[in-house]
Design an enzyme around this catalytic site. Structure first.
Site: not given
Length: 295
Positions: A76, A257
């Site tokens: 990310d 996630d």
């Protein structure tokens, strides 16, 4: 259900990605993750940039070798960290200027810089810099935020392509687009359509699970997924409660996630077939029963 092909193996979807923010899933070894059947783990470019540093990880052979993890990794960009550290960050057209939560030092994340960090980390799937707006956000702010995220994505994509062209000897990395828009359905539809027009390898739904009611989360998810192609992975960011996962899969999401399972576990809470079990409750102090009688 689908199969996502990456340089480090195939991922059967729908898939939950354990969060290894700093290159490790807290309290678990990589052998634990393999035994549990984890197909992919998530790392965070913001945290890895600050410590131990993306350049050190690159010298070590990339994030997989640094971690000792043989399967795929997603990184990310740090957009969510910008939201959570809003008191020490400043967002502008150039990017995000923030102060490190470790030592207070000042740093600038531009879209180009984020791509350089993620290329150094070498993850299979990478995310662009985006603005994850807080909930609630007024309509004018949300409109401007979506446009900024899209402009940042164009810059990310250009830098990603430049870096990929100079590193053809390395495994390819797939850059996803992130759909933002808060709880405004028309903004989400517009953002999704503009990203889909670029023909990207995958799409993420960002800016949800940030405090909005569950009904709004599912409504925005349904609206967004309706615009995204079914033959590309669709990643709902930051969602990890068991009931939310089931509902999101039913709506068509493929990837998830969240720190929820590991954070709850290491603080003494287990998710079971009969609901949450809080191990610190006095009534369980001397219990020798299994956490879940059906397991």
């Amino acid at each position: 259900a689908g199969i996502l092909h990456t340089p480090h193996g195939c991922i059967k979807t729908p898939v939950f990605m354990p969060v290894g923010t700093q290159g490790t899933v807290k309290t678990l070894t990589q052998q634990d993750l393999l035994a549990l059947g984890a197909q992919i783990v998530l790392g965070n470019a913001y945290h890895l940039y600050l410590r131990p540093g993306h350049e050190l990880i690159a010298r070590a052979g990339g994030l997989q070798r640094f971690m000792g993890w043989p399967r795929p990794v997603l990184t990310d960009s740090g957009g969510y960290q910008v939201l959570s550290l809003k008191a020490t960050s400043r967002i502008g057209e150039e990017g995000v200027r923030f102060r490190s939560h470790l030592d207070g030092s000042s740093h600038l994340f531009t879209p180009e810089r984020v791509m350089e960090i993620e290329h150094a980390l070498g993850a299979d799937l990478i995310m662009p810099l985006d603005e994850c707006m807080p909930y609630p956000s007024p309509r004018p702010y949300a409109e401007a935020s979506v446009e900024l995220t899209l402009r940042w994505f164009e810059r990310c994509r250009q830098r990603h392509e430049e870096l990929a062209a100079t590193r053809a000897h390395r495994p390819p990395q797939a850059l996803f687009g992130i759909v933002q828009g808060g709880v405004y359905a028309d903004l989400r539809r517009s953002c999704a359509r503009r990203l889909v027009a670029m023909g990207l390898p995958g799409y993420a739904v960002g800016g949800l699970a940030v405090g909005e009611p569950r009904e709004q989360l599912l409504a925005m998810l349904t609206t967004t997924l309706a615009e995204l192609p079914a033959d590309r992975p669709r990643y709902l960011m930051g969602v990890g409660l068991p009931g939310d996962l089931v509902d999101a899969v039913a709506h068509g999401a493929d990837m998830f996630d969240c720190v929820v399972p590991t954070r709850n576990a290491r603080n003494g809470t287990a998710f079971t077939s009969s609901g949450r079990v809080r191990l610190r409750n006095a009534a369980l102090a001397e219990s020798a029963a299994p956490l879940d009688n059906r397991c």
